[in-house]
Structure formats: structure tokens, C-alpha cells
Write a protein that holds these residues in place. Structure first.
Motif, PDB file in Angstrom:
ATOM      1  N   SER A  59       0.805  -1.217   0.000  1.00  0.00           N
ATOM      2  CA  SER A  59       0.000   0.000   0.000  1.00  0.00           C
ATOM      3  C   SER A  59       0.840   1.269   0.000  1.00  0.00           C
ATOM      4  N   GLU A  60       1.893   1.313   0.831  1.00  0.00           N
ATOM      5  CA  GLU A  60       2.707   2.523   0.919  1.00  0.00           C
ATOM      6  C   GLU A  60       3.411   2.804  -0.400  1.00  0.00           C
ATOM      7  N   LYS A  61       3.946   1.759  -1.032  1.00  0.00           N
ATOM      8  CA  LYS A  61       4.652   1.951  -2.293  1.00  0.00           C
ATOM      9  C   LYS A  61       3.683   2.320  -3.410  1.00  0.00           C
ATOM     10  N   THR A  62       2.478   1.745  -3.354  1.00  0.00           N
ATOM     11  CA  THR A  62       1.469   2.072  -4.361  1.00  0.00           C
ATOM     12  C   THR A  62       1.110   3.556  -4.311  1.00  0.00           C
ATOM     13  N   SER A  63       0.878   4.046  -3.119  1.00  0.00           N
ATOM     14  CA  SER A  63       0.487   5.446  -2.968  1.00  0.00           C
ATOM     15  C   SER A  63       1.594   6.391  -3.419  1.00  0.00           C
ATOM     16  N   SER A  82     -11.751   0.990  -7.111  1.00  0.00           N
ATOM     17  CA  SER A  82     -12.990   1.397  -6.449  1.00  0.00           C
ATOM     18  C   SER A  82     -12.713   2.625  -5.594  1.00  0.00           C
ATOM     19  N   ALA A  83     -13.767   3.307  -5.186  1.00  0.00           N
ATOM     20  CA  ALA A  83     -13.608   4.483  -4.332  1.00  0.00           C
ATOM     21  C   ALA A  83     -12.896   4.122  -3.032  1.00  0.00           C
ATOM     22  N   LYS A  84     -13.194   2.956  -2.501  1.00  0.00           N
ATOM     23  CA  LYS A  84     -12.562   2.518  -1.253  1.00  0.00           C
ATOM     24  C   LYS A  84     -11.080   2.248  -1.459  1.00  0.00           C
ATOM     25  N   GLU A  85     -10.716   1.667  -2.599  1.00  0.00           N
ATOM     26  CA  GLU A  85      -9.302   1.398  -2.891  1.00  0.00           C
ATOM     27  C   GLU A  85      -8.515   2.702  -3.044  1.00  0.00           C
ATOM     28  N   ASP A  91      -4.924   7.589   2.173  1.00  0.00           N
ATOM     29  CA  ASP A  91      -4.629   7.577   3.605  1.00  0.00           C
ATOM     30  C   ASP A  91      -3.137   7.538   3.877  1.00  0.00           C
ATOM     31  N   GLU A  92      -2.349   7.000   2.900  1.00  0.00           N
ATOM     32  CA  GLU A  92      -0.909   6.847   3.083  1.00  0.00           C
ATOM     33  C   GLU A  92      -0.129   8.095   2.670  1.00  0.00           C
ATOM     34  N   LYS A 107     -15.518  14.249 -11.176  1.00  0.00           N
ATOM     35  CA  LYS A 107     -16.260  14.898 -10.087  1.00  0.00           C
ATOM     36  C   LYS A 107     -17.292  13.974  -9.453  1.00  0.00           C
ATOM     37  N   GLY A 108     -17.780  13.012 -10.229  1.00  0.00           N
ATOM     38  CA  GLY A 108     -18.827  12.131  -9.713  1.00  0.00           C
ATOM     39  C   GLY A 108     -18.400  11.233  -8.571  1.00  0.00           C
ATOM     40  N   ILE A 109     -17.096  10.946  -8.452  1.00  0.00           N
ATOM     41  CA  ILE A 109     -16.670  10.011  -7.407  1.00  0.00           C
ATOM     42  C   ILE A 109     -15.815  10.680  -6.323  1.00  0.00           C
ATOM     43  N   VAL A 110     -15.561  11.982  -6.478  1.00  0.00           N
ATOM     44  CA  VAL A 110     -14.713  12.682  -5.500  1.00  0.00           C
ATOM     45  C   VAL A 110     -15.300  12.581  -4.092  1.00  0.00           C
ATOM     46  N   GLN A 111     -16.582  12.913  -3.955  1.00  0.00           N
ATOM     47  CA  GLN A 111     -17.211  12.892  -2.644  1.00  0.00           C
ATOM     48  C   GLN A 111     -17.219  11.483  -2.058  1.00  0.00           C
ATOM     49  N   GLU A 112     -17.432  10.483  -2.918  1.00  0.00           N
ATOM     50  CA  GLU A 112     -17.455   9.092  -2.459  1.00  0.00           C
ATOM     51  C   GLU A 112     -16.075   8.668  -1.942  1.00  0.00           C
ATOM     52  N   VAL A 113     -15.027   9.080  -2.653  1.00  0.00           N
ATOM     53  CA  VAL A 113     -13.665   8.745  -2.219  1.00  0.00           C
ATOM     54  C   VAL A 113     -13.366   9.397  -0.880  1.00  0.00           C
ATOM     55  N   ILE A 114     -13.700  10.674  -0.736  1.00  0.00           N
ATOM     56  CA  ILE A 114     -13.432  11.389   0.512  1.00  0.00           C
ATOM     57  C   ILE A 114     -14.165  10.734   1.682  1.00  0.00           C
TER      58      ILE A 114
END
Length: 451
Positions: A59-63, A82-85, A91-92, A107-114
Motif C-alpha cells: 500500500s505505501e509503495k502504491t500510494s 474502487s472508491a474505497k481502494e 490515507d498513506e 467529479k462524480g466520485i470525489v465525494q465518495e472517495v473522501i
């Protein structure tokens, strides 16, 4: 450390491992590869392979790799997350990098990601950064920093710093604020270590600290950090509260982008484009200046046509047209390049008239030197009459002085009008000096040769 080099052999090997889903070998191969080098590899892969490889990393290297990818590549890859991914990767990251990535999402998924970001304080800081313009210090800064209250004593300060430092990748400076979070100064680590634990911070902090406002342009921030050799600079809001900091790595990116933009403007490309952009994007960026160049050529041809009668009596004049155009263009570009560089570095001081006077004198000296050489060459190389040689020589001096003045004045004029002066170093100067050079040449020739 041996510098990483992406070879065709390595790229083929990685693609084969991805095709055969040999995850263990891939992970082992990339384990010691820096995330910036991993990004270089991914930029060369197709979308499917790139997505597969990125999801394989920890995860850290991916980010970290995401921050180094070309924007179009990153956007394509994240469309498969996905928005969760995506939120998990954000987060990293430091808030400034996370905000940059979110800013490039649909713009459609920004709020979902946050909403999927687990660290709510982190999410709040990212949202706060998104309200600032990209072309401002606020849009460039990160929220992570170490700050202490002027009313704390040294012991409390150290405890608080330990807690804050957990969220900061690198501690460049310790900033001092009051109870309202207004920036008061900075704290020397040496003073902190050599002072009694009961001493109040207000008694030892350094009130002098360089800072920028959230609305400051990135180019101005770069000038300040370069001038004072700063690794980081604090950012305050409109009422003086400390809201973030900008680090040198972000400023290097600003300087690089500005240099690339100026280089393209100087080459007559009006938009920020890359070699891999579409034919339509490249055409839009190049065609306007090509059109201006064509109109300049038509203007020069019209002037030549007006004086076509001169070629009957003095056909040798035609041979020196390229000399006038080339010299005028070169001198103009030289003068404008020096001025644009000085404006960018904020090293041009004094009145405009003083700068113009200096360039006029320089142009006169260069013009006389070139005219002297020309008179010698024309006499032995072209076997022209003394009157024609004198005509061309005087025209050459005049053209050079004129080009030097234009090359100096135009960038300064454009900057005062809020236009990037780098635009003056390319076809703009070359075309204008070509046309004026021809006009000056034939006007002087008409006066001296009386045709």
C-alpha cells in the motif's frame, strides 16, 4: 547506488511476468526499486498491465508511485480502482499529494472517495486544500507540519512535537504560533535542546521567519525559497494563521513546469503539450504561431514587392535580404532571452529607460563590429560598389539596434500587462524583427541609392 535505467529487456520481462501472473517473482524484482522508478515502468505499460502491477505493490509503495505517474496514466489506472481502494491509497499520502490526486478524479466520485477515507482529520485537511486554486501557495502546500504554542514551556513543547512528528515525513522547521494559531516565528532545535525544560517558548523562539500567503503565486514562492535557500516555508491565511507549509520538492516541480512552459512559449507553442498528445491538441498548440509567422512572411513579401523597382538597378540588394532577417531575428531573440531570464529571476532592477539605453548601446557596438566585417567581406566576396556596401552596412547597424530595443522592451511591456514575457522570446520577436528589418533595409537603401 547505481542509477536505475529502464531497458527494453527489463520491460519485456516485466510484461511477461504480468501475463503469466507470476506475482512472487514480480514482487521480488521490484522490492528494491524506488517508487519513482516503478512509476517510470508503469508509464510504459498498457492500462491493464499497469493496473495489475500497481495493485500488486504494498500500500505505501502504491500510494507513493501514484504521485509520480503521468497524470493521464494515473487517471486511466484509477478508473479501475474502487472508491474505497483509492481512499486507502490516499490515507498513506501527505495531504498535498492526496489533494492533487483527488483533483484529477471525475467529479462524480470525489465525494465518495473522501467519505471512504478512514482518517477523518486527514480527509478534512484534504478537503480544505481542495478549495484553493492550483495556481496558488494554498494549492501547493501540505497541512502536515510541526507547530508549538508560544505559551508552552520546553517540556510541553517536546511532548507535543513527538505526537505531531508521527504524521510528518520530514521535519524541516518548528513553527511557533499564539493561541489563535497566528504565526509568531520559528524555533531553533539547538535552543530547544540547550534550554531548561521550564523555560517558556516565547522567551527563546526566533520572531524572524519567512512566510507566504495562501494566495501567493507558486512562481513567487519559488523565488523566495530560492533567494533564501529554504527547504520549507510556512503558509498563512488572510488573517495570519498558520495553515500549512510548502517544501522544496514541490517547488522543484513548480520550477520544472515553469521552465517547460517557457521553453514551449519560446518555441512558439501556445499550450502545455507533450509529444504523446493527440494530433488535434498539438495542432491547436502550434498552429496559432505558425499562422502569425506566415502573416509576417506575407508582410515582408509585401514590403519587398513595393520596392521591386530597386532590383532592376541594384539586383545585388536581393542577396542581402536573408542577412537582414537572420541578424534581426537573432539579435531580438538574444535580447529578449536575457530580459526574460532576468524577469524570471527578479534580477532586473532600475527603470525601463536605463535598460533600453544599455541595450541600445550594446546593439550599436555589435552592429558596428558586424558592419565592419561585412564591408570587408562584401568588397572582396561580392564585388559590390562602395555605395551599396555602405548602404547595407548602415542598414545592418540600424536593424541590430532596432532589434535589440524591441527584444528588450516587449518582454518588460508584456510583464507589466500581466502576460508571460516568455512568449516574446519566440516567433513573436522573430517575426516582428523580420518585417521591420526588411522595411528598414529598403528605406535606407532608397535614401542612399536614390532609386
Amino acid at each position: 547506488m547505481i542509477p536505475f535505467k529502464l531497458t527494453d529487456e527489463l520491460l519485456v520481462k516485466i510484461e511477461e511476468l504480468i501475463e503469466n501472473k507470476r506475482e512472487t517473482e514480480l514482487a521480488s524484482l521490484l522490492a528494491e526499486v524506488h517508487y519513482a522508478d516503478v512509476a517510470e515502468i508503469i508509464n510504459e505499460l498498457d492500462e491493464e498491465h499497469a493496473t495489475y502491477l500497481l495493485k500488486l505493490l504494498d500500500s505505501e509503495k502504491t500510494s507513493e508511485t501514484l504521485t509520480e505517474l503521468d497524470e493521464d496514466v494515473r487517471e486511466a489506472i484509477l478508473s479501475n480502482f474502487s472508491a474505497k481502494e483509492i481512499a486507502g491509497e490516499l490515507d498513506e499520502l501527505d495531504t498535498d499529494d492526496a489533494a492533487d490526486i483527488i483533483g484529477g478524479l471525475p467529479k462524480g466520485i470525489v465525494q465518495e472517495v473522501i467519505s471512504e477515507i478512514e482518517d477523518r482529520e486527514h480527509a478534512k485537511d484534504i478537503v480544505d486544500l481542495l478549495r484553493y486554486s492550483e495556481n496558488s501557495a494554498g494549492g501547493l502546500m501540505a497541512k502536515e507540519l510541526v507547530k508549538v504554542n508560544e505559551n508552552w514551556n520546553v517540556l510541553t513543547c517536546v511532548k507535543e512535537m513527538r505526537a505531531q512528528a508521527e504524521n510528518v515525513t520530514r521535519v524541516h522547521s518548528i513553527y511557533v504560533v499564539d493561541d489563535e494559531d497566528k504565526l509568531k516565528g520559528r524555533l531553533s532545535l539547538k535552543d530547544l535542546l540547550t534550554t531548561s525544560t521550564k523555560t517558556n517558548i516565547k522567551d527563546v523562539y526566533i520572531p524572524k521567519v519567512d512566510y507566504v500567503n495562501v494566495n501567493e503565486k507558486p512562481e513567487e514562492v519559488a523565488k523566495i525559497m530560492s533567494k533564501y535557500d529554504l527547504e520549507a516555508i510556512p503558509v498563512i491565511d488572510e488573517i495570519g494563521r498558520l495553515v500549512g507549509r510548502i517544501t522544496i520538492d514541490d517547488i522543484v516541480d513548480v520550477i520544472k513546469e515553469e521552465a517547460e512552459k517557457d521553453y514551449q512559449l519560446a518555441a512558439g507553442i501556445s499550450q502545455d503539450v507533450e509529444a504523446d498528445d493527440s494530433i488535434w491538441q498539438l495542432t491547436k498548440a502550434r498552429l496559432p504561431w505558425l499562422f502569425i509567422g506566415m502573416m509576417g512572411g506575407i508582410g515582408a513579401a509585401s514590403i519587398i514587392n513595393v520596392y521591386e523597382g530597386a532590383f532592376v538597378k541594384f539586383p545585388i540588394l536581393l542577396a542581402f535580404i536573408p542577412l537582414m532577417q537572420a541578424t534581426a531575428g537573432n539579435v531580438g531573440v538574444q535580447s529578449s532571452a536575457i530580459v526574460v531570464q532576468g524577469l524570471a529571476n527578479d534580477t532586473i532592477k532600475g527603470e525601463v529607460w536605463g535598460r533600453l539605453g544599455k541595450e541600445l548601446l550594446l546593439g550599436l557596438v555589435n552592429g558596428l563590429a558586424l558592419a565592419f566585417v561585412f564591408l570587408f567581406i562584401s568588397h572582396f566576396g561580392f564585388d559590390t560598389s562602395y555605395l551599396v556596401s555602405l548602404t547595407v552596412g548602415i542598414a545592418l547597424v540600424t536593424v541590430i539596434v532596432n532589434a535589440a530595443i524591441i527584444g528588450t522592451f516587449i518582454p518588460i511591456f508584456l510583464q507589466k500587462r500581466g502576460i508571460d514575457p516568455a512568449i516574446a522570446t519566440g516567433p513573436f520577436i522573430t517575426t516582428s524583427n523580420d518585417v521591420l528589418g526588411i522595411l528598414i533595409y529598403f528605406s535606407i537603401a532608397k535614401v542612399i541609392l536614390n532609386f
